[in-house]
Design a protein around this motif. Structure first.
Motif, short mmCIF file in Angstrom:
data_model
loop_
_atom_site.label_atom_id
_atom_site.label_comp_id
_atom_site.label_asym_id
_atom_site.label_seq_id
_atom_site.Cartn_x
_atom_site.Cartn_y
_atom_site.Cartn_z
N UNK A 63 -31.63 -62.58 -16.25
CA UNK A 63 -31.01 -62.89 -14.96
C UNK A 63 -30.46 -64.30 -14.84
N UNK A 73 -28.74 -71.30 -11.00
CA UNK A 73 -29.94 -71.35 -10.16
C UNK A 73 -30.94 -72.31 -10.80
N UNK A 76 -34.63 -71.31 -10.76
CA UNK A 76 -34.96 -70.36 -11.83
C UNK A 76 -35.12 -71.11 -13.16
N UNK A 103 -24.60 -64.77 -4.18
CA UNK A 103 -26.03 -64.66 -3.89
C UNK A 103 -26.57 -63.25 -3.98
N UNK B 83 -30.95 -59.98 -2.72
CA UNK B 83 -30.73 -61.41 -2.89
C UNK B 83 -31.80 -62.00 -3.79
N UNK B 85 -33.85 -62.34 -7.58
CA UNK B 85 -33.63 -62.34 -9.01
C UNK B 85 -34.37 -61.17 -9.65
#
Ligand SMILES: [Fe+2]
Lengths: 286, 261
Positions: A63, A73, A76, A103, B83, B85
């Motif tokens: 991801x 991100x 993340x 998003x 929204x 992950x």
């Protein structure tokens, strides 16, 4: 070649956690999905550490959305870096694709248009990720079902250009090459010929679902003959590359996957001289 | 040439809404048309989200039956594009959706079952931390007791049901038909992950519930006892609360005993 060769591995799946600890099977290494261990910790984290104590590991992400036009991100990435500090994987990988925009997450590996703009965009983001993590990453080719009118080159040219410009390594998914070749009508040999062996650090093998007109990358079947065949050719082209089988659905017993992995080993033994298949855990990536 | 950002916006709009001007960006060929090729992605998108809900809410699915379950999946997926992950969080708003959307909101037990199942997921993957033991408690001097603060294990969840939702969940789990939905305010449940890393839950008396709430807010043992004294004779408080604490330690829901000053 100074490539690290870990040997033959498997994707570590929840159903097999206990089996792996109880039986400590003769597997060279495991690949884990990074995201599975990034929430909380609990039970999965316990097994992760237990297995890591016994086996070399690599981390595979799904991801990072390297091709997305959303900002990277950073939250993340920080969590990924923390997990990597815990796990100390041999390397980290993610995909040559985008997964989210505005998003919203598609939870899928969506194809890029093969354009100069996309190469530049993706390479810049990979460099940013590598700078942040302090190491080179591997980028994996995905299966795709459509091509964009805007594309001006072949997928392998795009992959090679991104890898060169980002100075990253490549995880070649042999099944994905086969699937995309069938869906787009290209010759998979050309794909292999188009990739520079120096960049290739890992192979994925997997199964798919064949619908005749098209093929879908489902990871829920055994590795089929056509993919084994292409794997043989990949070994001829790239030499000994750390190989693992990805099975995400309809997961069979560990013994069955183990037997499938022996088949990969057998093919490698047929294609390559024995001294090439000595595992080399080498120095960690610079 | 379409800019990358424009292409991605259109693609995402197509995935989430099933329409938009994406087709002219995709190559048609003799093998497969652009519509079919795009349809593969749209189908996969919907199946993946459906599967995420299905995985997380097996018992809710049994309670609803196939038709209502599909109606819920379609409605929720439309209203709440992910929204997150991780698909693990995709259905986080499902209890709220069910509590506020026709026809589900007319049967509040449905939202409760969903909320209970989501808490079970939180119990399952809360961080693991060491647990305090009875021995640790025994080593404390009596004068340290009033000031001790109990840090509860991160897997601990408290669930206050207004309906027989947990009982229905258990019946369906045991492959029995659930009793009709009945209102039974203040059914209190303690949920946690055991030392053997199994998800557990049991019902909770108001006294224990209030003690746990107060411990979570940082109250020390003296505060817990003071609160207990409002519902029982003062001379019983010490013994009852000590017994309760020992039980908490034995089931592994205390992760740390902190001695305050
Ligand atoms: Fe792969």
């Amino acid at each position: 070649m100074d490539r690290q060769f870990l040997g033959f591995g498997l994707g570590l799946r929840t159903n097999h956690f206990q089996h792996v600890l109880d039986h400590q099977p003769d597997i060279d290494w495991f690949e884990v999905i990074s995201e599975n261990f990034m929430i909380g910790g609990g039970k999965p984290k316990y097994y992760l550490h237990q297995v890591r104590e016994r086996y070399p590991m690599v981390m595979h992400g799904v991801s990072l959305s390297l091709g997305s036009t959303d900002p990277l991100d950073m939250d993340y990435l920080r969590r990924l870096k923390t997990l990597a500090a815990e796990v100390q994987p041999r390397w980290l990988s993610d995909h040559l694709c985008w997964t989210s925009q505005g998003g919203v997450n598609s939870h899928d590996l969506l194809p890029m248009p093969y354009t100069e703009e996309a190469i530049e965009h993706m390479a810049a983001r990979i460099r940013q990720v590598q700078d942040f993590l302090g190491q080179q990453i591997l980028v994996e080719n995905v299966s795709s079902y459509l091509s964009y009118r805007d594309s001006v080159m072949e997928e392998w040219e795009f992959l090679q250009a991104v890898a060169d410009r980002a100075d990253c390594l490549i995880l070649l998914d042999i099944n994905n090459i086969y699937v995309s070749a069938r869906n787009h009508g290209f010759d998979p040999d050309l794909y292999l010929q188009g990739i520079d062996p120096k960049r290739v650090q890992q192979f994925h093998l997997a199964g798919h679902s064949d619908y005749g007109d098209y093929v879908i990358d489902t990871h829920d079947h055994d590795v089929p003959d056509a993919v084994w065949h292409l794997y043989g050719k990949a070994l001829q082209r790239f030499g000994a590359v750390s190989t693992m089988i990805e099975r995400d659905d309809n997961i069979p017993s560990f013994e069955e996957l183990y037997a499938e992995l022996q088949q990969a080993k057998t093919i490698a033994q047929q294609q390559l001289p024995a001294q090439d298949l000595i595992t080399n855990h080498g120095a960690a990536l610079a | 040439m379409t800019q990358l950002i424009e292409l991605q916006k259109r693609f995402m709009a197509y995935l989430t809404e099933g329409q938009g001007s994406i087709n002219n960006l995709v190559l048609d060929d003799d093998k497969l048309g652009a519509d079919t090729r795009l349809g593969i992605y749209r189908n996969a998108y919907r199946l993946r989200l459906r599967e995420a809900i299905d995985n997380d809410h097996e018992i809710l699915g049994l309670y609803l039956g196939d038709d209502l379950f599909e109606e819920m999946v379609a409605g929720y997926t439309q209203q709440h594009p992910s929204h997150y992950r991780s698909l693990r969080q995709f259905a986080n708003q499902l209890p709220t959706y069910l509590a506020t959307t026709e026809p589900f909101k007319n049967h509040p037990i449905i939202a409760e079952i969903a909320a209970f199942e989501r808490l079970l997921l939180d119990v399952f993957d809360a961080p693991e931390v060491p647990r305090s033991t009875l021995t640790e408690l025994q080593q404390l001097a009596p004068e340290q007791w009033p000031n001790m603060q109990l840090r509860l294990h991160p897997s601990v969840q408290l669930f206050n049901a207004r309906w027989n939702s947990v009982e229905s969940w258990q019946q369906l789990r045991a492959e029995q038909a659930p009793e009709p939905a009945t209102e039974q305010p203040d059914s209190l449940w303690l949920m946690w992950r055991s030392i053997e890393r199994l998800s557990e839950f049991r019902s909770c008396e108001p006294l224990e519930w209030n003690s746990l709430q107060l411990a979570l807010r940082g109250g020390n043992f003296a505060d817990l006892c003071e609160q207990a004294a409002t519902v029982m004779p003062e001379q019983q408080v010490g013994e009852v609360m000590a017994g309760q604490l020992q039980e908490w330690l034995s089931i592994g829901i205390v992760s740390q005993i902190v001695i305050g000053v």
